[in-house]
Scaffold this motif. Structure first.
Motif, PDB file in Angstrom:
ATOM      1  N   LYS A 165      -3.874 -10.369  -6.152  1.00 34.30           N
ATOM      2  CA  LYS A 165      -3.788  -8.996  -6.647  1.00 34.30           C
ATOM      3  C   LYS A 165      -3.580  -8.011  -5.497  1.00 34.30           C
ATOM      4  O   LYS A 165      -2.839  -7.029  -5.644  1.00 34.30           O
ATOM      5  CB  LYS A 165      -5.053  -8.637  -7.418  1.00 34.30           C
ATOM      6  N   ALA A 166      -4.243  -8.271  -4.366  1.00 34.27           N
ATOM      7  CA  ALA A 166      -4.099  -7.369  -3.219  1.00 34.27           C
ATOM      8  C   ALA A 166      -2.668  -7.379  -2.694  1.00 34.27           C
ATOM      9  O   ALA A 166      -2.104  -6.327  -2.370  1.00 34.27           O
ATOM     10  CB  ALA A 166      -5.073  -7.763  -2.115  1.00 34.27           C
ATOM     11  N   VAL A 167      -2.072  -8.556  -2.611  1.00 41.66           N
ATOM     12  CA  VAL A 167      -0.698  -8.661  -2.123  1.00 41.66           C
ATOM     13  C   VAL A 167       0.278  -7.978  -3.077  1.00 41.66           C
ATOM     14  O   VAL A 167       1.259  -7.347  -2.656  1.00 41.66           O
ATOM     15  CB  VAL A 167      -0.318 -10.138  -1.907  1.00 41.66           C
ATOM     16  N   THR A 169       3.546   0.277   8.356  1.00 48.20           N
ATOM     17  CA  THR A 169       2.909  -0.949   8.828  1.00 48.20           C
ATOM     18  C   THR A 169       1.694  -1.263   7.952  1.00 48.20           C
ATOM     19  O   THR A 169       1.327  -0.495   7.059  1.00 48.20           O
ATOM     20  CB  THR A 169       2.476  -0.788  10.290  1.00 48.20           C
ATOM     21  N   LEU A 170       1.066  -2.398   8.234  1.00 50.52           N
ATOM     22  CA  LEU A 170      -0.099  -2.797   7.446  1.00 50.52           C
ATOM     23  C   LEU A 170      -1.251  -1.816   7.598  1.00 50.52           C
ATOM     24  O   LEU A 170      -2.002  -1.580   6.647  1.00 50.52           O
ATOM     25  CB  LEU A 170      -0.551  -4.194   7.880  1.00 50.52           C
ATOM     26  N   ILE A 228     -21.473 -10.121  11.336  1.00 46.88           N
ATOM     27  CA  ILE A 228     -21.871  -9.653  10.005  1.00 46.88           C
ATOM     28  C   ILE A 228     -20.781  -8.815   9.342  1.00 46.88           C
ATOM     29  O   ILE A 228     -20.472  -9.039   8.150  1.00 46.88           O
ATOM     30  CB  ILE A 228     -23.204  -8.886  10.086  1.00 46.88           C
ATOM     31  N   PRO A 229     -20.159  -7.830  10.017  1.00 48.06           N
ATOM     32  CA  PRO A 229     -19.087  -7.079   9.337  1.00 48.06           C
ATOM     33  C   PRO A 229     -17.932  -7.953   8.882  1.00 48.06           C
ATOM     34  O   PRO A 229     -17.370  -7.738   7.794  1.00 48.06           O
ATOM     35  CB  PRO A 229     -18.641  -6.074  10.414  1.00 48.06           C
ATOM     36  N   LEU A 230     -17.558  -8.949   9.707  1.00 47.99           N
ATOM     37  CA  LEU A 230     -16.483  -9.861   9.315  1.00 47.99           C
ATOM     38  C   LEU A 230     -16.884 -10.669   8.092  1.00 47.99           C
ATOM     39  O   LEU A 230     -16.091 -10.843   7.151  1.00 47.99           O
ATOM     40  CB  LEU A 230     -16.131 -10.784  10.481  1.00 47.99           C
ATOM     41  N   PHE A 231     -18.125 -11.168   8.099  1.00 48.76           N
ATOM     42  CA  PHE A 231     -18.605 -11.932   6.949  1.00 48.76           C
ATOM     43  C   PHE A 231     -18.641 -11.067   5.688  1.00 48.76           C
ATOM     44  O   PHE A 231     -18.258 -11.509   4.605  1.00 48.76           O
ATOM     45  CB  PHE A 231     -19.999 -12.492   7.239  1.00 48.76           C
ATOM     46  N   TRP A 232     -19.088  -9.823   5.841  1.00 50.88           N
ATOM     47  CA  TRP A 232     -19.181  -8.930   4.679  1.00 50.88           C
ATOM     48  C   TRP A 232     -17.789  -8.598   4.129  1.00 50.88           C
ATOM     49  O   TRP A 232     -17.605  -8.480   2.922  1.00 50.88           O
ATOM     50  CB  TRP A 232     -19.920  -7.658   5.057  1.00 50.88           C
ATOM     51  N   MET A 233     -16.810  -8.460   5.008  1.00 47.25           N
ATOM     52  CA  MET A 233     -15.448  -8.194   4.558  1.00 47.25           C
ATOM     53  C   MET A 233     -14.909  -9.358   3.732  1.00 47.25           C
ATOM     54  O   MET A 233     -14.357  -9.162   2.640  1.00 47.25           O
ATOM     55  CB  MET A 233     -14.540  -7.942   5.764  1.00 47.25           C
ATOM     56  N   VAL A 234     -15.090 -10.573   4.229  1.00 47.92           N
ATOM     57  CA  VAL A 234     -14.598 -11.747   3.499  1.00 47.92           C
ATOM     58  C   VAL A 234     -15.375 -11.940   2.206  1.00 47.92           C
ATOM     59  O   VAL A 234     -14.803 -12.254   1.151  1.00 47.92           O
ATOM     60  CB  VAL A 234     -14.703 -13.006   4.393  1.00 47.92           C
ATOM     61  N   SER A 235     -16.694 -11.740   2.257  1.00 46.86           N
ATOM     62  CA  SER A 235     -17.510 -11.894   1.058  1.00 46.86           C
ATOM     63  C   SER A 235     -17.114 -10.887  -0.014  1.00 46.86           C
ATOM     64  O   SER A 235     -16.972 -11.238  -1.191  1.00 46.86           O
ATOM     65  CB  SER A 235     -18.987 -11.747   1.418  1.00 46.86           C
ATOM     66  N   THR A 285      -8.643  -8.565   5.124  1.00 47.28           N
ATOM     67  CA  THR A 285      -8.809  -9.922   5.640  1.00 47.28           C
ATOM     68  C   THR A 285      -7.472 -10.537   6.001  1.00 47.28           C
ATOM     69  O   THR A 285      -7.316 -11.159   7.062  1.00 47.28           O
ATOM     70  CB  THR A 285      -9.527 -10.793   4.610  1.00 47.28           C
ATOM     71  N   LEU A 286      -6.481 -10.361   5.126  1.00 45.68           N
ATOM     72  CA  LEU A 286      -5.144 -10.884   5.413  1.00 45.68           C
ATOM     73  C   LEU A 286      -4.529 -10.197   6.630  1.00 45.68           C
ATOM     74  O   LEU A 286      -3.803 -10.830   7.406  1.00 45.68           O
ATOM     75  CB  LEU A 286      -4.240 -10.697   4.193  1.00 45.68           C
ATOM     76  N   THR A 287      -4.833  -8.910   6.797  1.00 47.18           N
ATOM     77  CA  THR A 287      -4.303  -8.184   7.949  1.00 47.18           C
ATOM     78  C   THR A 287      -4.938  -8.659   9.251  1.00 47.18           C
ATOM     79  O   THR A 287      -4.262  -8.784  10.284  1.00 47.18           O
ATOM     80  CB  THR A 287      -4.543  -6.677   7.777  1.00 47.18           C
TER      81      THR A 287
END
Length: 280
Positions: free
Chosen positions: A63-65, A228-229, A28-35, A252-254
């Motif tokens: 935009k994030a990059v 670092t990231l 769920i946390p991974l899904f919420w991050m991507v969503s 997400t990219l990280t």
């Protein structure tokens, strides 16, 4: 017989059901991050909660990059990760080989002392280690984040590799010694090829720790171009507001390289986690 099979079936269904439940909980946390990374600002804190972005804002990743030097921080993180993996695997395997296959006075005592260092809280060592690196002139360089990996590889890695090396039959080394092979040749041609699961496990732990390390770079790196990231993501959290969609996109990219690593090396990971080397 039927009742026994029925009990086994019920037990299997129960076990898989529990595992599936906890898998969903952890995802769920991974899904919420991507969503969230694909949502516009109006949908992030909306009530009722929106699980899926409508429509997905793929430009959030661009935009994030552009919001911070992502590729520079990415290169810095990869550089530190590669150097730590190299240092930990090489030096920890050398020390573990000495503790497991070479006979010398005080070997067991020194090994127990090495293991005892695992019980020292890391917080206790922060100030003395920082003072040491300051006197060496290493602050604001990558040396404090790299050199320790080449100084033994860490007590846990030494312990893990030593226990695996012990499981390798001594007859293989004795045969090589009779044929005139040096200890270095035995180590590189016999021990290391047989220890790939353990070495991969050490490398995996090192990748995850170094990639996600925030505290070390925060203390020793003062130049923003060397960050670092993990530190770069902190820049999204401003004093009065936070661009949550851009922060989640950058997060997400990280996390993406670690996710790719998991799925591409899953078999080796499971083999490493089920090492046949036990404590002897």
């Amino acid at each position: 017989m039927r009742s026994l099979n029925r009990v086994k079936s019920i037990r299997s269904v129960t076990i898989y059901g529990v595992l599936a439940f906890f898998s969903v909980v952890y995802l769920i946390p991974l899904f919420w991050m991507v969503s969230t990374s694909l949502k516009p600002d109006s949908q992030i804190m909306s009530i009722p909660m929106q699980w899926f972005p409508r429509p997905p804002q793929w430009e959030n990743y661009g935009k994030a990059v552009e919001s911070f030097p992502f590729f520079r921080y990415f290169f810095n993180t990869v550089f530190l990760t590669v150097m730590n993996v190299l240092g930990n695997t090489v030096t920890a395997s050398l020390v573990a080989y000495s503790f497991s296959k070479l006979q010398w006075r005080g070997r067991n005592l020194l090994f127990y002392i090495t293991i005892a260092t695992m019980f020292i809280p890391g917080q206790v060592l922060i100030i003395p280690v920082y003072i040491l690196f300051t006197q060496l002139g290493w602050i604001n360089t990558y040396l404090p984040l790299i050199v320790p990996a080449f100084c033994g590889g860490g007590a846990f890695n030494i312990f893990l590799l030593r226990q695996f090396f012990i499981s390798i039959p001594d007859e293989l080394m004795e045969s090589a010694r009779i044929d005139g092979a040096s200890e270095l040749r035995i180590f590189t041609r016999i021990v290391l090829p047989l220890s790939k699961p353990a070495l991969f496990t050490v490398a995996l732990f090192t990748v995850v720790f170094t990639w996600n390390d925030f505290f070390g770079p925060l203390i020793y790196l003062h130049d923003p171009s060397m960050w670092t990231l993990a530190i770069g993501l902190r820049g999204f959290q401003q004093q009065y507001s936070t661009n949550w969609n851009l922060l989640m996109a950058a997060s997400t990219l990280t996390a993406l390289p670690l996710i790719i690593l998991y799925f591409t090396a899953q078999d080796k990971m499971m083999r490493g986690f089920t090492l046949r080397a036990g404590i002897r």
